[in-house]
Enzyme design. Structure first.
Site, mmCIF file in Angstrom:
data_model
loop_
_atom_site.group_PDB
_atom_site.id
_atom_site.type_symbol
_atom_site.label_atom_id
_atom_site.label_comp_id
_atom_site.label_asym_id
_atom_site.label_seq_id
_atom_site.Cartn_x
_atom_site.Cartn_y
_atom_site.Cartn_z
ATOM 1 N N ASN A 117 0.822 -1.215 0.000
ATOM 2 C CA ASN A 117 0.000 0.000 0.000
ATOM 3 C C ASN A 117 0.859 1.270 0.000
ATOM 4 O O ASN A 117 0.548 2.243 -0.688
ATOM 5 C CB ASN A 117 -0.923 0.031 1.221
ATOM 6 C CG ASN A 117 -2.219 -0.748 0.997
ATOM 7 O OD1 ASN A 117 -3.019 -0.876 1.900
ATOM 8 N ND2 ASN A 117 -2.441 -1.260 -0.201
ATOM 9 N N THR A 138 3.991 -11.874 1.898
ATOM 10 C CA THR A 138 3.061 -12.477 2.869
ATOM 11 C C THR A 138 1.939 -13.138 2.075
ATOM 12 O O THR A 138 1.710 -12.804 0.899
ATOM 13 C CB THR A 138 2.438 -11.428 3.833
ATOM 14 O OG1 THR A 138 1.631 -10.526 3.068
ATOM 15 C CG2 THR A 138 3.478 -10.668 4.614
ATOM 16 N N LYS A 150 -6.673 -0.591 -5.291
ATOM 17 C CA LYS A 150 -6.776 0.322 -4.148
ATOM 18 C C LYS A 150 -5.418 0.517 -3.489
ATOM 19 O O LYS A 150 -4.763 -0.455 -3.121
ATOM 20 C CB LYS A 150 -7.751 -0.250 -3.106
ATOM 21 C CG LYS A 150 -9.186 -0.252 -3.570
ATOM 22 C CD LYS A 150 -10.165 -0.423 -2.412
ATOM 23 C CE LYS A 150 -10.148 -1.783 -1.808
ATOM 24 N NZ LYS A 150 -11.231 -2.007 -0.831
ATOM 25 N N LYS A 159 -8.696 3.360 9.106
ATOM 26 C CA LYS A 159 -7.806 2.710 8.146
ATOM 27 C C LYS A 159 -8.135 3.097 6.708
ATOM 28 O O LYS A 159 -9.305 3.261 6.362
ATOM 29 C CB LYS A 159 -7.963 1.186 8.284
ATOM 30 C CG LYS A 159 -6.920 0.558 9.218
ATOM 31 C CD LYS A 159 -7.089 -0.936 9.284
ATOM 32 C CE LYS A 159 -6.780 -1.611 7.969
ATOM 33 N NZ LYS A 159 -5.403 -2.007 7.796
ATOM 34 N N ASN A 160 -7.126 3.205 5.897
ATOM 35 C CA ASN A 160 -7.260 3.366 4.444
ATOM 36 C C ASN A 160 -8.152 4.549 4.048
ATOM 37 O O ASN A 160 -8.886 4.488 3.071
ATOM 38 C CB ASN A 160 -7.828 2.074 3.817
ATOM 39 C CG ASN A 160 -6.919 0.886 4.062
ATOM 40 O OD1 ASN A 160 -5.704 1.050 4.172
ATOM 41 N ND2 ASN A 160 -7.490 -0.301 4.170
ATOM 42 N N GLU A 252 -15.111 -6.704 1.242
ATOM 43 C CA GLU A 252 -15.052 -6.055 2.559
ATOM 44 C C GLU A 252 -15.734 -6.918 3.628
ATOM 45 O O GLU A 252 -15.891 -6.492 4.773
ATOM 46 C CB GLU A 252 -15.738 -4.683 2.504
ATOM 47 C CG GLU A 252 -14.983 -3.648 1.705
ATOM 48 C CD GLU A 252 -13.776 -3.119 2.459
ATOM 49 O OE1 GLU A 252 -13.938 -2.700 3.607
ATOM 50 O OE2 GLU A 252 -12.668 -3.161 1.902
ATOM 51 N N HIS A 271 -3.935 -8.317 10.373
ATOM 52 C CA HIS A 271 -5.131 -7.892 9.647
ATOM 53 C C HIS A 271 -6.126 -9.048 9.445
ATOM 54 O O HIS A 271 -7.314 -8.934 9.763
ATOM 55 C CB HIS A 271 -4.690 -7.320 8.300
ATOM 56 C CG HIS A 271 -5.791 -6.932 7.381
ATOM 57 N ND1 HIS A 271 -6.573 -5.814 7.584
ATOM 58 C CD2 HIS A 271 -6.263 -7.513 6.248
ATOM 59 C CE1 HIS A 271 -7.472 -5.727 6.618
ATOM 60 N NE2 HIS A 271 -7.301 -6.749 5.790
HETATM 61 N N1 LIG Z 1 -6.810 -3.903 -1.532
HETATM 62 C C1 LIG Z 1 -5.781 -3.708 -0.763
HETATM 63 O O1 LIG Z 1 -4.974 -2.876 -1.045
HETATM 64 C C2 LIG Z 1 -5.603 -4.552 0.476
HETATM 65 C C3 LIG Z 1 -6.226 -5.809 0.620
HETATM 66 C C4 LIG Z 1 -5.959 -6.566 1.776
HETATM 67 C C5 LIG Z 1 -5.110 -6.036 2.764
HETATM 68 N N2 LIG Z 1 -4.560 -4.790 2.580
HETATM 69 C C6 LIG Z 1 -3.689 -4.189 3.591
HETATM 70 O O2 LIG Z 1 -2.596 -5.055 3.824
HETATM 71 C C7 LIG Z 1 -2.135 -4.852 5.155
HETATM 72 C C8 LIG Z 1 -1.906 -6.193 5.793
HETATM 73 O O3 LIG Z 1 -0.960 -6.891 5.037
HETATM 74 P P1 LIG Z 1 -0.023 -8.008 5.680
HETATM 75 O O4 LIG Z 1 -0.842 -8.885 6.522
HETATM 76 O O5 LIG Z 1 0.766 -8.568 4.571
HETATM 77 O O6 LIG Z 1 0.875 -7.180 6.731
HETATM 78 P P2 LIG Z 1 2.340 -6.563 6.732
HETATM 79 O O7 LIG Z 1 2.707 -5.989 5.446
HETATM 80 O O8 LIG Z 1 2.406 -5.677 7.926
HETATM 81 O O9 LIG Z 1 3.266 -7.827 7.011
HETATM 82 C C9 LIG Z 1 3.135 -8.510 8.222
HETATM 83 C C10 LIG Z 1 4.472 -8.726 8.933
HETATM 84 O O10 LIG Z 1 5.156 -9.783 8.276
HETATM 85 C C11 LIG Z 1 6.515 -9.406 8.015
HETATM 86 N N3 LIG Z 1 6.892 -10.130 6.811
HETATM 87 C C12 LIG Z 1 6.523 -9.858 5.539
HETATM 88 N N4 LIG Z 1 6.981 -10.818 4.720
HETATM 89 C C13 LIG Z 1 7.636 -11.703 5.486
HETATM 90 C C14 LIG Z 1 8.307 -12.930 5.223
HETATM 91 N N5 LIG Z 1 8.343 -13.457 3.988
HETATM 92 N N6 LIG Z 1 8.878 -13.598 6.248
HETATM 93 C C15 LIG Z 1 8.803 -13.108 7.520
HETATM 94 N N7 LIG Z 1 8.166 -11.972 7.839
HETATM 95 C C16 LIG Z 1 7.595 -11.280 6.827
HETATM 96 C C17 LIG Z 1 6.466 -7.918 7.865
HETATM 97 O O11 LIG Z 1 7.737 -7.358 8.149
HETATM 98 C C18 LIG Z 1 5.421 -7.531 8.907
HETATM 99 O O12 LIG Z 1 6.028 -7.441 10.176
HETATM 100 C C19 LIG Z 1 -3.168 -4.015 5.861
HETATM 101 O O13 LIG Z 1 -2.690 -2.711 6.005
HETATM 102 C C20 LIG Z 1 -4.367 -4.042 4.927
HETATM 103 O O14 LIG Z 1 -5.135 -2.861 5.007
HETATM 104 C C21 LIG Z 1 -4.770 -4.078 1.463
#
Ligand SMILES: NC(=O)c1ccc[n+]([C@@H]2O[C@H](COP(=O)([O-])OP(=O)(O)OC[C@H]3O[C@@H](n4cnc5c(N)ncnc54)[C@H](O)[C@@H]3O)[C@@H](O)[C@H]2O)c1
Length: 385
Positions: A117, A138, A150, A159-160, A252, A271
């Site tokens: 994002n 992830t 988005k 958020k967002n 959502e 999340h």
């Molecule tokens: N349409 C969209 O844009 C959309 C959809 C879903 C979620 N999101 C957003 O995504 C975010 C959540 O994403 P997330 O869950 O990936 O969280 P994140 O990006 O915070 O990653 C989670 C944690 O995992 C660690 N990490 C990442 N890759 C790793 C790996 N390969 N090995 C070990 N650690 C690793 C990161 O450093 C972080 O501490 C939220 O902000 C949410 O709003 C956006």
């Protein structure tokens, strides 16, 4: 670096967002091919955005391989939900411009949804749009957030809330990067995939029911099936609604209460875990309104608890705090609702959102949501099926 045709190993999907397309490449242990696909963009310079954890584990090594052949810079941003701020976007944009990025530059987000994002909004705003490539690390990012236009960051109120739309130019997924994820992050991503199955791709429910395990251990073949299933579920709806303002609002599901829990927990809850709890509340509300059967509610419980979800509010999160954050939900305004009501996604059957096709929102009394949270999420014992 040259890759001969025979050495290509990544599978290719094409995501379509109405009139826009984005190729996705998926493989395992394929950093050579990722570098090759990045170079195919012929960017004037490549700007990797990573957080510290990902830099150490994967990002720097991938960057070094590309930087050996192309002009490239590595930008290390703070990680975590609190890093999704407009100040962080401005900082990145300033540094990239100072380093000489031009309109033919590409921003490469190597990380989870937060980095996706942050880099995504920077790419959308810089010169009114430079190319964005996602290299998700992830499960949430690989199977869900990359398949979206988005791009947004947070405000202290929710958020967002600050963002815009910008399509990625490519998504490059190496399953090997997921191997270093802690189990709670895999479970978090899996909850979003469960969400996509319950709302859109019901054909994936059986696969998940057979495969889910609370230890979050999956083979490459399983990860591949899970990620492809998640992305194709997004594709199925986003091809009709690239801005996710109409039928794609269904994604959502679980997010209204989920975002409120995430905010009330001040970033301590992944999340997807918050979204899982949000889905339990949404299913309970739908059941009480006569929209979902108790068997369908139980299915929500079974899939989510098999994935290791502990069905109660996280430590330190109160019902009062969650209800206060519900009032800042970013779906406000889509439909008219009184201050004591909440617009949320409810299902009236598996794969069938309640409400008009082009606005699948249901206005629910806040008191009903509160009661569902109190009933389902303040239990001491977890229900195990
Ligand atoms: N349409 C969209 O844009 C959309 C959809 C879903 C979620 N999101 C957003 O995504 C975010 C959540 O994403 P997330 O869950 O990936 O969280 P994140 O990006 O915070 O990653 C989670 C944690 O995992 C660690 N990490 C990442 N890759 C790793 C790996 N390969 N090995 C070990 N650690 C690793 C990161 O450093 C972080 O501490 C939220 O902000 C949410 O709003 C956006």
């Amino acid at each position: 670096m040259r890759l001969r045709q025979g050495k290509f190993s990544m599978r290719n999907l094409l995501l379509q967002f109405e009139n826009e397309q984005c190729p996705v490449w998926i493989g395992a242990r394929c950093d050579d091919e990722i570098v090759f696909r990045l170079r195919e963009l012929k960017a004037s310079s490549y700007h990797f955005v990573v957080d510290r954890t990902v830099a150490q584990l994967h990002g720097r090594a991938l960057f070094d391989r590309l930087a050996a052949e192309e002009p490239a810079r590595l930008w290390i941003a703070d990680g975590g939900e609190s890093a999704k701020s407009i100040a962080a976007v401005e900082r990145l944009a300033r540094e990239m411009v100072h380093a000489g990025i031009d309109r033919r530059g590409a921003i490469v987000a190597v990380g989870g949804g937060v980095i996706g994002n942050l880099a995504g909004l920077t790419a959308a705003l810089l010169f009114r749009g430079v190319r964005l490539v996602h290299v998700p690390t992830t499960l949430i990012a690989a199977a869900d957030s990359v398949a979206s236009l988005k791009q947004a960051v947070n405000l202290p109120y929710g958020k967002n809330l600050l963002g815009c739309y910008h399509a990625p130019a490519a998504v490059l997924i190496d399953l090997n990067y997921l191997r270093t994820l802690p189990a709670n992050q895999v479970r978090s991503g899996m909850n979003e995939i469960i969400k996509n199955a319950l709302t859109v791709a019901t054909e994936n429910i059986q696969l998940l029911d057979d495969m889910l395990n609370a230890d979050a251990r999956y083979s490459d073949t399983e990860f591949m099936a899970i990620i492809e299933g998640g992305l194709l579920a997004k594709h199925k709806v986003m091809i009709l609604d690239k801005y996710e303002r109409k039928q794609a609002l269904v994604f959502e599901y679980g997010h209204t209460v989920g975002h409120a829990i995430e905010l009330a927990a001040n970033g301590r809850v992944p999340h997807g875990e918050a979204v899982g709890l949000g889905m339990i509340v949404a299913a309970e509300a739908a059941c009480r309104l006569g929209l979902l059967s108790s068997t369908e509610l139980e299915l929500h419980h079974r899939l989510l608890t098999r994935n290791g979800l502990v069905v109660r509010l996280p430590m330190g999160v109160t019902v009062t705090a969650v209800m206060a954050y519900l009032r800042t939900d970013n779906k406000r305004g889509y439909v008219s609702a009184r201050p004591d009501e909440v617009a949320m996604i409810l299902l009236r059957g598996l794969g069938v959102p309640n409400g008009p096709v082009e606005r699948p929102l249901t206005v629910v009394e806040s008191s009903l949501v509160q009661s569902c949270i109190e009933t389902r999420l303040t239990e001491i014992a977890n229900v195990v099926y």
